[in-house]
Design an enzyme around this catalytic site. Structure first.
Site, short mmCIF file in Angstrom:
data_model
loop_
_atom_site.label_atom_id
_atom_site.label_comp_id
_atom_site.label_asym_id
_atom_site.label_seq_id
_atom_site.Cartn_x
_atom_site.Cartn_y
_atom_site.Cartn_z
N VAL A 62 -0.97 -12.95 13.70
CA VAL A 62 -0.40 -11.61 13.81
C VAL A 62 -0.48 -10.88 12.47
O VAL A 62 -0.68 -9.66 12.41
CB VAL A 62 1.05 -11.67 14.32
CG1 VAL A 62 1.69 -10.28 14.34
CG2 VAL A 62 1.11 -12.29 15.71
N CYS A 63 -0.35 -11.62 11.38
CA CYS A 63 -0.26 -11.02 10.04
C CYS A 63 -1.45 -10.13 9.67
O CYS A 63 -1.23 -9.01 9.19
CB CYS A 63 -0.07 -12.11 8.99
SG CYS A 63 1.50 -13.00 9.16
N PRO A 64 -2.70 -10.53 9.90
CA PRO A 64 -3.78 -9.64 9.54
C PRO A 64 -3.82 -8.36 10.37
O PRO A 64 -4.24 -7.31 9.88
CB PRO A 64 -5.04 -10.48 9.75
CG PRO A 64 -4.64 -11.55 10.69
CD PRO A 64 -3.21 -11.83 10.37
N GLU A 66 -1.16 -6.77 11.33
CA GLU A 66 -0.13 -5.91 10.73
C GLU A 66 -0.63 -5.26 9.44
O GLU A 66 -0.42 -4.06 9.22
CB GLU A 66 1.12 -6.72 10.42
CG GLU A 66 1.94 -7.12 11.63
CD GLU A 66 3.32 -7.57 11.22
OE1 GLU A 66 4.30 -7.02 11.75
OE2 GLU A 66 3.43 -8.46 10.35
N LEU A 67 -1.27 -6.04 8.59
CA LEU A 67 -1.76 -5.48 7.33
C LEU A 67 -2.87 -4.47 7.56
O LEU A 67 -2.96 -3.47 6.84
CB LEU A 67 -2.22 -6.60 6.39
CG LEU A 67 -1.14 -7.09 5.41
CD1 LEU A 67 0.02 -7.74 6.16
CD2 LEU A 67 -1.73 -8.06 4.39
#
Length: 210
Positions: A62-64, A66-67
């Site tokens: 999920v993190c990439p 979001e960024l």
């Protein structure tokens, strides 16, 4: 004195409406392709807003997304006077490797700060002591150093940079119009509210021009 001791002396955790103590984190700067620091004192003295965007870990799922979403709004946030900084408990070296490997991050230009000890994450209430990771936390600090907005999600729910931009726009507007208030879903150009005894029970009429 360590960062932890400074935080404990000033505030145990970040609180809305309270000033945030100065802190420094190592970081990777994608624009310069090199290592640098995030120094809150310098950001504050420059009269900038600060957006701290905590996330669990590099090389995750999920993190990439979001960024990448945040990167799409980065230029607009900068125009509003914001310094945008992403933060995880990974090292600056891991940030560099992840930025180079993950194609979703190709447009990321904001600094990627490292908090391997978890001290800053802990101060902002997003540090998970069971995992050593940071939850998904977004914090907005105004140019005076006051925390004016916070949002914390669990690991499996990504955020929306459109809403972050909207909240920044509202906060920037209210800094120059402190007597006003922004209603739900407010965007620039829409009607605001000016609280008074005449407005009590009459918000519908005020918003609809009756």
């Amino acid at each position: 004195m360590s960062c932890t001791e400074v935080y404990e002396e000033v505030l145990s955790t970040a609180s809305i409406g309270e000033n945030v103590p100065d802190f420094v984190m190592e970081a990777y700067d994608p624009e310069d392709c090199g290592f640098t620091e995030v120094n809150f004192e310098e950001i504050r003295k420059a009269g900038k807003w600060l957006v701290l965007f905590f996330y669990p870990a590099d090389f995750t799922f999920v993190c990439p997304t979001e960024l990448a979403d945040l990167a799409d709004k980065h230029a607009e946030l900068e125009k509003l006077g914001c310094e945008v900084v992403s933060v995880s408990t990974d090292t600056k070296f891991t940030h560099l490797a992840w930025k180079n490997d993950e194609r979703l991050l190709q447009n990321v230009k904001f600094k990627m700060a490292a908090d391997p000890t978890g001290e800053v994450s802990d101060f902002f209430g997003v540090y998970d002591h069971n995992t050593g990771l940071a939850l998904r936390g977004t914090f907005v600090i105004n140019p005076e150093g006051t925390l004016v907005s916070s949002e914390i999600n669990f690991y499996n729910v990504g955020r929306n940079a459109n809403e972050l931009l909207r909240k920044i726009e509202a906060n920037v507007y209210l800094k120059d119009h402190p007597e006003e208030a922004c209603p739900a879903k407010w965007t620039p150009g829409e009607k605001t509210l000016t609280p008074s005894e005449k407005l009590v029970g009459k918000v519908y009429e005020e918003l609809n021009g009756e």
